[in-house]
Design an enzyme around this catalytic site. Structure first.
Site, mmCIF file in Angstrom:
data_model
loop_
_atom_site.group_PDB
_atom_site.id
_atom_site.type_symbol
_atom_site.label_atom_id
_atom_site.label_comp_id
_atom_site.label_asym_id
_atom_site.label_seq_id
_atom_site.Cartn_x
_atom_site.Cartn_y
_atom_site.Cartn_z
ATOM 1 N N ASP A 89 0.797 -1.237 0.000
ATOM 2 C CA ASP A 89 0.000 0.000 0.000
ATOM 3 C C ASP A 89 0.828 1.286 0.000
ATOM 4 O OD1 ASP A 89 1.067 -0.397 2.493
ATOM 5 O OD2 ASP A 89 -0.822 -0.396 3.586
ATOM 6 N N HIS A 90 2.049 1.238 0.509
ATOM 7 C CA HIS A 90 2.789 2.486 0.703
ATOM 8 C C HIS A 90 3.552 2.978 -0.524
ATOM 9 C CE1 HIS A 90 1.894 2.031 4.928
ATOM 10 N NE2 HIS A 90 2.599 3.099 5.251
ATOM 11 N N ASP A 154 3.755 -1.010 11.629
ATOM 12 C CA ASP A 154 3.267 0.302 11.219
ATOM 13 C C ASP A 154 2.593 0.894 12.448
ATOM 14 O OD1 ASP A 154 2.378 1.857 8.425
ATOM 15 O OD2 ASP A 154 1.121 2.241 10.171
ATOM 16 N N ARG A 442 -1.823 12.319 10.015
ATOM 17 C CA ARG A 442 -0.592 13.050 10.310
ATOM 18 C C ARG A 442 -0.476 14.270 9.420
ATOM 19 N NH1 ARG A 442 3.239 8.021 11.350
ATOM 20 N NH2 ARG A 442 2.422 7.723 13.445
ATOM 21 N N SER A 637 6.412 7.345 13.227
ATOM 22 C CA SER A 637 6.194 6.025 12.669
ATOM 23 C C SER A 637 7.014 4.920 13.330
ATOM 24 C CB SER A 637 6.481 6.081 11.178
ATOM 25 O OG SER A 637 7.686 5.448 10.879
ATOM 26 N N ARG A 639 8.926 2.945 11.545
ATOM 27 C CA ARG A 639 9.981 2.536 10.611
ATOM 28 C C ARG A 639 11.316 2.359 11.335
ATOM 29 N NH1 ARG A 639 9.301 8.380 7.881
ATOM 30 N NH2 ARG A 639 7.189 7.602 7.985
HETATM 31 C C1 MIC Z 1 3.265 6.490 8.504
HETATM 32 O O1 MIC Z 1 2.056 6.685 8.609
HETATM 33 O O2 MIC Z 1 4.119 7.312 8.851
HETATM 34 C C2 MIC Z 1 3.731 5.165 7.971
HETATM 35 C C3 MIC Z 1 4.375 5.396 6.678
HETATM 36 O O3 MIC Z 1 2.633 4.321 7.778
HETATM 37 C C4 MIC Z 1 4.695 4.570 8.987
HETATM 38 C C5 MIC Z 1 5.350 3.340 8.583
HETATM 39 C C6 MIC Z 1 6.481 3.538 7.647
HETATM 40 O O4 MIC Z 1 7.253 4.476 7.788
HETATM 41 O O5 MIC Z 1 6.626 2.701 6.751
HETATM 42 C C7 MIC Z 1 4.089 4.316 10.351
HETATM 43 O O6 MIC Z 1 3.184 5.015 10.740
HETATM 44 O O7 MIC Z 1 4.586 3.467 11.091
HETATM 45 FE FE1 SF4 Z 2 -0.686 4.662 5.027
HETATM 46 FE FE2 SF4 Z 2 0.389 5.327 7.380
HETATM 47 FE FE3 SF4 Z 2 -1.077 7.069 5.952
HETATM 48 FE FE4 SF4 Z 2 -2.239 5.059 7.076
HETATM 49 S S1 SF4 Z 2 -1.179 6.690 8.117
HETATM 50 S S2 SF4 Z 2 -2.603 5.774 4.991
HETATM 51 S S3 SF4 Z 2 -0.732 3.442 6.871
HETATM 52 S S4 SF4 Z 2 0.879 6.182 5.393
#
Ligand code: MIC
Ligand code: SF4
Length: 749
Positions: A89-90, A154, A442, A637, A639
């Site tokens: 999805d990312h 995640d 976010r 996140s 990550r």
């Molecule tokens: C996000 O919302 O910041 C992400 C991208 O989903 C991250 C995960 C990632 O960095 O791959 C998260 O929230 O953990």
């Molecule tokens: Fe994707 Fe993270 Fe955004 Fe949710 S918050 S849509 S998992 S990047």
């Protein structure tokens, strides 16, 4: 699996109630029911005890799964020990429309998708193809269950709390442990109770509950705590609405959030083809919610209690640049004027892994319908990212997409897209100051389109839709009118919609690929020439002595989220290649000494340059470094790249005023030193040209502070005390050079 969990649930809860010696919250019931050891025989201390758990499932998304699975491949197991899934999805860039964007992504990221598909196939992991949907929505629709415990790579894994789970975001190394059949360790959380009274109505939506809570608790107020919602306001809300509230609990740093099992969850389970799970949950429902004594006098059971009256709650907009800056819509006009936020809204975006439910979309559509009916014209651009193919298919069938189309909306792929900097927005490179509103979770700088001057405000999908129609941040749909094309003043009617589709959900191809029954013959190939994937080499163990002569790589000033440490967007493509992605290390962090990003002093040459290049120079010279940070370092996140990059490039320790939970664990897991100032004012003692020693490592022990000696350029020195939260096991990780080095020893013959 669920049957098995439920069969033992009552007995485990009874044992816990006996051990703890009082009625239990829901959170405690689920946690104690998932102890690695089985029945509880002692009460754990909240915020203190490290406890081993046995989660029921693991979920991973493509951007983090690559690293999680590269690590798992080193663990020496044939198959995952618990049900696990991967979701693509990312990595999909949102630019034109869903089909074009998806086709492009499948082409550009085929190497990564093929890798993930074949690893999944080999090790018994369910694989959700690109286009199937966003991890958290797909998990809610298919896997989440009341009373279950899950971890996911995640931070928004917590979304599954909407279906009564304890679902926690972790780094890939933690997922690797659980998939390898090992216990998963967590510090027993503190408990925050949120009592919801009254009932939502009119313009107010579940999103406003969490926007309000974020305003109260701020981005670090939930750290180390589980938020448990209860009360009449909780049970009167839809299951997906609860999911939205839990989802954004990540933004207050909460370990997770959850709700007790109720009729809304039962309805959702039935609507998503899981009537059997609903029936099983009904059978043990008294265990799937907090004990009545707890909800009758919450102050006696929770560490903190917040009460929100939903009847009085106003719609909110949070932002810009931080999700906890909460402004009720009636105050927005004033706030925008006072802060100089541009009031012209350029784009409204709805959807993402949260706020993409049938209910959300149907309520947004009820407003879009009025555009045509009342002769209005939508002033801002408008986009929709459905959370899953099931939702997309159903809203198309029910004519919603057609109505959105009439107001000029773009439908992006069922993927993260604009929520994670994967929005190829026309003109964003000009870096103009502008305002957007979205229903994502976010809104850190550069998060949506890479433009640091895009101010993003977070609101419910219905409010975002109304604001996009009005094109004005100061518009309050509850009181204000709009001028239509005929020059008449019209008012938008309150949004309305269906909690669940009247005709049921439908989907043609959900995009799931089950793994092979026997994967032993499947070969996983990673080309050594690839710039997207790189097999991992084990990190070197600790050298057995104190660290001397470290240089300061950067003293970061102010907010330093994982987006600042390891940016997403354009860098997502290197998530499977540690050396390449390390070129983004800390490039977003603000250097305390010159207020610039990606511009630090190389003590060897005296010249200033980019952080990654400077660190590579130290590494080449065999010199270790220290990174210094402010409060809530690593928020955001899960990550683990934000921990692995410094590890890979030779940073030895990260010293901050305070850490966000997942990031601190990620650092520990990778064998780094994660330290905090005993006296936060010592942050000021660190000077740019310091040479630094870290003493006390040969007697590194839980609860025992370490010493940092700062040798200043002028010949003087300061000795400061630094704290840590390592337990015995975590100290072993440090000594071994990372947790994986220990697992590997256990499994690899
Ligand atoms: C996000 O919302 O910041 C992400 C991208 O989903 C991250 C995960 C990632 O960095 O791959 C998260 O929230 O953990
Ligand atoms: Fe994707 Fe993270 Fe955004 Fe949710 S918050 S849509 S998992 S990047």
């Amino acid at each position: 699996m669920i049957k098995k969990v439920y069969a033992g649930f009552g007995g485990r809860v009874d044992a816990a109630r006996k051990a703890v010696g009082r009625p239990l919250t829901l959170t405690e019931k689920i946690l104690y029911a998932h102890l690695w050891q089985g029945n509880a025989n002692q009460a754990f201390e909240r915020g203190k005890s490290y406890v081993d758990f046995a989660p029921d499932r693991v979920a991973m998304q493509d951007a983090t799964a690559q690293m999680a699975l590269l690590q798992f491949m080193q663990a020496g197991r044939d198959k995952v020990a618990v049900p696990s899934t991967v979701h693509c999805d990312h990595l999909i860039v949102a630019k034109n429309d869903s089909k074009t964007d998806l086709d492009r992504a499948v082409k550009e990221s085929s190497e990564v998708y093929d890798f993930l598909a074949s690893v999944s196939n080999k090790y018994g992991i369910g694989f959700w193809k690109p286009g199937a949907g966003i991890i958290h929505q797909v998990v809610l629709e298919n896997y989440a269950f009341p009373g279950g415990m899950m971890i996911g790579t995640d931070s928004h894994t917590v979304n599954a709390g909407g279906l009564g789970m304890i679902a926690i975001g972790v780094g890939g190394a933690d997922a690797c442990d659980v998939m390898a059949g090992l216990p998963w360790e967590l510090k027993f959380p503190k408990l925050i109770g949120v009592k919801l009274t009254g009932k939502l109505s009119g313009w107010t939506a579940p999103k406003d509950v969490i926007l309000k809570v974020a305003g109260i608790l701020t981005v670090k107020g939930g750290t180390g705590a589980v938020v448990e919602y209860f009360g009449e306001g909780a049970t009167s809300m839809s299951c997906t609405g609860k999911g939205t509230i839990c989802n954004m609990g990540a933004e207050i740093g909460a370990t997770t959030s959850t709700f007790g099992y109720d009729a809304s969850m039962s309805r959702y389970l039935k609507a998503t083809g899981r009537a059997d799970v609903a029936a099983l949950a009904d059978g043990i429902q008294q265990h799937l919610t907090g004990d009545p004594e707890v909800y009758a006098s919450p102050e006696a059971y929770f560490d903190q209690v917040i009460e929100i009256n939903l009847t009085e709650l106003e719609p909110h907009l949070n932002g810009p640049f931080t999700p906890d800056l909460a402004t009720p819509i009636s105050k927005m006009k004033e706030a925008a004027a006072a802060n100089g936020w541009p009031t012209r809204i350029e784009v409204g975006l709805i959807g993402s892994c949260t706020n993409s439910s049938y209910e959300d979309i149907s309520r947004a559509v009820s407003l879009a319908r009025q555009v045509v009916a009342k002769g209005l014209k939508t002033k801002a651009e408008f986009t929709i990212t459905p959370g899953s193919e099931q939702v997309r298919f159903t809203i198309e069938r029910d004519g919603f997409l057609e109505i959105f189309d009439k107001i000029g909306a773009t439908v992006f792929a069922n993927a993260c897209g604009p929520c994670i900097g994967m929005w190829d927005r026309m003109g964003s490179e000009k870096q103009e100051k502008n305002t957007i509103v979205h229903s994502f979770n976010r809104n850190f700088a550069k998060r949506a389109d890479g433009n640091p001057n895009t101010m993003a405000f977070v609101g419910s999908p219905e409010l975002v839709t109304a604001l996009a129609i009005a094109g004005d941040l100061g518009f309050n749909p509850m009181t204000d009118t709009l001028l239509n094309e005929k020059g008449e003043r019209v008012k938008l009617d309150e949004p309305s919609g269906d909690e669940l589709p009247q005709k049921g959900f439908a989907v043609d191809d959900p995009g799931f690929q089950a793994p092979a029954a026997d994967g032993s013959k499947i070969e996983v190939k990673v080309s050594p020439a690839s710039n997207r994937l790189q097999l991992l080499d084990p990190f070197a163990p600790w050298e057995g002595k104190d660290l001397e002569g470290l240089k300061l790589l950067i003293k970061a000033k102010g907010k330093c989220t994982t987006d600042h440490i390891s940016m997403a967007g354009p860098w997502l493509k290197f998530r499977g290649h540690l050396d390449n992605i390390s070129n983004n290390m800390l490039i977003g962090a603000v250097n305390f000494y010159n207020e610039k990003t990606d511009f630090v002093k190389n003590e060897l040459t005296g010249a200033y340059g980019p952080v990654p290049a400077t660190q590579r120079a130290y590494k080449a010279a065999g010199i270790g470094t220290l990174v210094v940070g402010d409060e809530n370092y690593g928020e955001g996140s899960s990550r683990e790249h934000a921990a692995m990059e410094p590890r890979h490039l030779g940073v030895r320790a990260v010293l901050v005023k305070s850490f966000a939970r997942i990031h601190e664990t990620n650092l520990k897991k990778q064998g780094m030193l994660a330290l905090t100032f005993a006296d936060k004012a010592d942050y000021d003692k660190i000077q740019e040209d310091d040479t630094i020693d870290i003493n006390g490592l040969t007697s590194f022990a839980p609860g025992k502070a370490l010493e940092l000696v700062l040798h200043h350029k002028d010949g003087s020195a300061d000795s400061i005390q630094v704290n840590h939260t390592y337990n015995e096991q975590q100290i072993e990780w440090f000594k071994a050079g990372g947790a994986l080095n220990i697992i590997r020893k256990q499994f690899v013959k």
